[in-house]
Design a protein around this motif. Structure first.
Motif, PDB file in Angstrom:
ATOM      1  N   MET A   8       0.823  -1.187   0.000  1.00  0.00           N
ATOM      2  CA  MET A   8       0.000   0.000   0.000  1.00  0.00           C
ATOM      3  C   MET A   8       0.868   1.252   0.000  1.00  0.00           C
ATOM      4  O   MET A   8       0.592   2.188  -0.737  1.00  0.00           O
ATOM      5  N   ASP A   9       1.867   1.250   0.864  1.00  0.00           N
ATOM      6  CA  ASP A   9       2.712   2.432   0.974  1.00  0.00           C
ATOM      7  C   ASP A   9       3.423   2.713  -0.342  1.00  0.00           C
ATOM      8  O   ASP A   9       3.543   3.864  -0.751  1.00  0.00           O
ATOM      9  N   ARG A  11      -7.017   9.736   0.405  1.00  0.00           N
ATOM     10  CA  ARG A  11      -7.992   9.286   1.407  1.00  0.00           C
ATOM     11  C   ARG A  11      -9.155   8.558   0.748  1.00  0.00           C
ATOM     12  O   ARG A  11      -9.571   7.488   1.198  1.00  0.00           O
ATOM     13  N   LYS A  51      -9.245   7.018  -2.157  1.00  0.00           N
ATOM     14  CA  LYS A  51      -8.814   5.725  -2.711  1.00  0.00           C
ATOM     15  C   LYS A  51      -8.611   4.692  -1.621  1.00  0.00           C
ATOM     16  O   LYS A  51      -9.006   3.534  -1.770  1.00  0.00           O
ATOM     17  N   ILE A  52      -7.994   5.095  -0.518  1.00  0.00           N
ATOM     18  CA  ILE A  52      -7.779   4.156   0.591  1.00  0.00           C
ATOM     19  C   ILE A  52      -9.118   3.688   1.149  1.00  0.00           C
ATOM     20  O   ILE A  52      -9.316   2.503   1.418  1.00  0.00           O
ATOM     21  N   ILE A  55     -10.729   1.180  -1.314  1.00  0.00           N
ATOM     22  CA  ILE A  55     -10.086  -0.142  -1.235  1.00  0.00           C
ATOM     23  C   ILE A  55     -10.496  -0.846   0.048  1.00  0.00           C
ATOM     24  O   ILE A  55     -10.833  -2.047   0.044  1.00  0.00           O
ATOM     25  N   ASP A  56     -10.476  -0.131   1.159  1.00  0.00           N
ATOM     26  CA  ASP A  56     -10.834  -0.717   2.450  1.00  0.00           C
ATOM     27  C   ASP A  56     -12.287  -1.174   2.470  1.00  0.00           C
ATOM     28  O   ASP A  56     -12.606  -2.247   2.996  1.00  0.00           O
ATOM     29  N   SER A 109      -7.763  -7.098   4.295  1.00  0.00           N
ATOM     30  CA  SER A 109      -7.606  -5.787   3.681  1.00  0.00           C
ATOM     31  C   SER A 109      -6.136  -5.397   3.632  1.00  0.00           C
ATOM     32  O   SER A 109      -5.410  -5.555   4.615  1.00  0.00           O
ATOM     33  N   VAL A 123      -5.107  -2.477   3.569  1.00  0.00           N
ATOM     34  CA  VAL A 123      -4.968  -1.233   4.317  1.00  0.00           C
ATOM     35  C   VAL A 123      -4.804  -1.596   5.788  1.00  0.00           C
ATOM     36  O   VAL A 123      -5.728  -2.088   6.423  1.00  0.00           O
ATOM     37  N   ASP A 124      -3.597  -1.380   6.300  1.00  0.00           N
ATOM     38  CA  ASP A 124      -3.345  -1.736   7.694  1.00  0.00           C
ATOM     39  C   ASP A 124      -3.846  -0.623   8.627  1.00  0.00           C
ATOM     40  O   ASP A 124      -4.333   0.416   8.185  1.00  0.00           O
ATOM     41  N   ASN A 154      -2.464   2.948   8.070  1.00  0.00           N
ATOM     42  CA  ASN A 154      -2.862   3.675   6.866  1.00  0.00           C
ATOM     43  C   ASN A 154      -4.365   3.907   6.763  1.00  0.00           C
ATOM     44  O   ASN A 154      -4.817   4.634   5.888  1.00  0.00           O
ATOM     45  N   ARG A 155      -5.131   3.271   7.627  1.00  0.00           N
ATOM     46  CA  ARG A 155      -6.587   3.410   7.573  1.00  0.00           C
ATOM     47  C   ARG A 155      -6.996   4.771   8.126  1.00  0.00           C
ATOM     48  O   ARG A 155      -6.638   5.133   9.239  1.00  0.00           O
TER      49      ARG A 155
END
Length: 121
Positions: free
Chosen positions: A1-2, A17, A19-20, A23-24, A48, A50-51, A54-55
């Motif tokens: 993700m990063d 934000r 996009k994250i 995806i989440d 997911s 997104v950890d 990053n959430r």
């Protein structure tokens, strides 16, 4: 993700934000609806990408919603119907008093003194 979001090309904060969150949300949907089927067919656990770091905060509630039981629905709408009937009765009473102002709210056997003594004036 990063690596994806830190790669080439600048992206605005709100774009990242959105996009994250998208995806989440997609993976939350997969986890809730198809996790068992994906595990049976492919032997992989849906998780997911997104950890927690990053959430974004405040991006939704992903718990499974269980609809209310029939008894709860009946109780809820029963109270609403009762309130509506009370409002209708009050409206009818006010309309009758407006149409017939000379008719008392109290029985004819009650004198005005009785009404004043009981506080029903």
């Amino acid at each position: 993700m990063d690596q994806y979001f830190a790669g080439a090309g600048k992206r605005g904060h709100t774009t990242v934000r959105k996009k994250i969150i998208s995806i989440d949300l997609y993976f939350a949907f997969l986890e809730q609806r198809y996790a068992g089927e994906i595990r049976r067919r492919f032997g992989a656990v849906v998780e997911s990408p997104v950890d927690a770091f990053n959430r974004p905060r405040h991006c939704g509630d992903f718990r499974l919603r269980i609809p209310p039981s029939r008894a709860e629905m009946t109780a809820f709408y029963g109270r609403r119907r009762l309130q509506r009937k009370r409002r209708e009765a009050i409206r009818a009473s006010r309309a009758a008093r407006a149409l017939f102002p000379n008719i008392s709210r109290y029985p004819a056997s009650w004198s005005s003194a009785t009404c004043r003594a009981t506080g029903r004036v």
